[in-house]
Design a protein around this motif. Structure first.
Motif, PDB file in Angstrom:
ATOM      1  N   TYR A  98       0.860  -1.262   0.176  1.00 50.77           N
ATOM      2  CA  TYR A  98      -0.061   0.019  -0.091  1.00 50.77           C
ATOM      3  C   TYR A  98       0.732   1.380  -0.026  1.00 50.77           C
ATOM      4  CZ  TYR A  98      -4.408   2.474   1.078  1.00 50.77           C
ATOM      5  OH  TYR A  98      -5.482   3.324   0.957  1.00 50.77           O
ATOM      6  N   SER A 140      -6.509   1.233   5.414  1.00 52.80           N
ATOM      7  CA  SER A 140      -5.958   1.734   6.596  1.00 52.80           C
ATOM      8  C   SER A 140      -6.836   1.545   8.051  1.00 52.80           C
ATOM      9  CB  SER A 140      -6.049   3.370   6.718  1.00 52.80           C
ATOM     10  OG  SER A 140      -5.436   3.887   5.417  1.00 52.80           O
ATOM     11  N   ASP A 145      -8.524  11.649  12.333  1.00 58.26           N
ATOM     12  CA  ASP A 145      -7.765  13.135  11.858  1.00 58.26           C
ATOM     13  C   ASP A 145      -8.254  14.354  12.464  1.00 58.26           C
ATOM     14  OD1 ASP A 145      -5.897  11.351  10.310  1.00 58.26           O
ATOM     15  OD2 ASP A 145      -7.547  11.404   8.926  1.00 58.26           O
ATOM     16  N   THR A 224     -10.574   2.274   6.385  1.00 54.08           N
ATOM     17  CA  THR A 224     -10.839   2.029   4.865  1.00 54.08           C
ATOM     18  C   THR A 224     -10.552   0.649   4.384  1.00 54.08           C
ATOM     19  OG1 THR A 224      -8.757   2.897   4.245  1.00 54.08           O
ATOM     20  CG2 THR A 224     -10.617   4.636   4.628  1.00 54.08           C
TER      21      THR A 224
END
Ligand SMILES: O=C(O)CCC(=O)C(=O)O
Length: 270
Positions: A98, A140, A145, A224
């Motif tokens: 990734y 992820s 965030d 995700t």
């Protein structure tokens, strides 16, 4: 967030998401002409011989959790050409590769120039744009965030599982010297179980396809997974609401700092 994408002659205004501060797909979908072509061959030509960091692991989601992942998740610097070949043929390698959170505007001019420019309501471009390239099964792990994020998917499909900020206590956040408290220590299976036990207002899924844009508000937890060769660009702005949340963001940092350490700068540990 009020964003616009400059598509050559046309300035497309993306409607304000409004007061519903929860992850929402914007109603505007970018047309294929604005998306461009993002095959492995195109990406290889654009990135040429740039060296970049690649995460890789036997299981899909890269999760920087040193207490459980020792010896399982790695990062390595390699030429983009090699990274993209590994991503394209990951079935052959039996390893998930990734390219994650690669800063777009510092070194990747050729790619940056192909992506519609978004601005916010005061016409500021995002201070940070970061690129994600991965194949089916990569993604992820659960985190949040501080900035607001507009995630534009250019190719493939990205699935988000999101949790509202008030779920933090259930998600066992941790911090390190390098990171704030914004990662969960739950296993992915536990995250999925928890999502089904919480009401759909607090935890829900959103699928973002090529041309679609997801607004992910500051401090919403998200995990995700990519489906097909997926190229996504996160546009990050620190919104005023981020200031309000700043204290709780720091709170976990202070409480949990001594427990765990993880050196994100460490290179290949194989
Ligand atoms: O696309 C991904 O894997 C992660 C995107 C994301 O979580 C982010 O931009 O904050």
């Amino acid at each position: 967030v009020f964003a616009a994408a400059d598509l050559g002659q046309t300035l497309v205004r993306i409607p304000e998401v409004g007061t519903a501060l929860q992850p929402t797909k914007l109603s505007r979908v970018l047309p294929p002409t604005a998306l461009g072509s993002w095959t492995v061959r195109d990406l290889t030509n654009l990135l040429a011989n740039v060296d970049l960091w690649v995460e890789y692991s036997l299981t899909g989601l890269f999760a920087p959790r040193p207490e459980v992942n020792e010896g399982q998740f790695f990062r390595k610097c390699m030429p983009a050409r090699e990274a993209l070949e590994r991503i394209a043929f990951e079935g052959h390698y039996s390893v998930n590769y990734y390219i994650s959170a690669l800063p777009l505007d510092k070194r990747l001019d050729k790619i940056a120039g192909r992506i519609p420019q978004f601005v916010n309501g005061t016409a500021d471009p995002p201070p940070d744009r970061v690129l994600f390239i991965g194949n089916t099964g990569t993604g992820s792990c659960l985190h949040y965030d501080l900035p607001d994020n507009l995630m534009l998917v250019l190719a493939g499909e990205k699935h988000f599982l999101t949790f509202s900020p008030d779920c933090s206590d259930d998600l066992a956040p941790y911090s390190t010297e390098h990171r704030c408290c914004n990662f969960s220590t739950l296993s992915d299976a536990a995250v999925r179980r928890l999502a089904t036990s919480l009401g759909s207002e607090r935890a829900f899924e959103i699928t973002v396809r090529a041309g679609e844009i997801l607004y992910m508000p500051s401090c919403w937890w998200h995990r995700t997974t990519n489906h097909g060769l997926t190229v996504g660009v996160a546009h990050l702005w620190a919104a005023p609401s981020a200031e309000r949340e700043h204290e709780s963001y720091r709170r976990y940092d202070k409480n949990l700092r001594p427990r765990l350490r993880f050196d994100m700068s460490a290179s290949d540990k194989v």
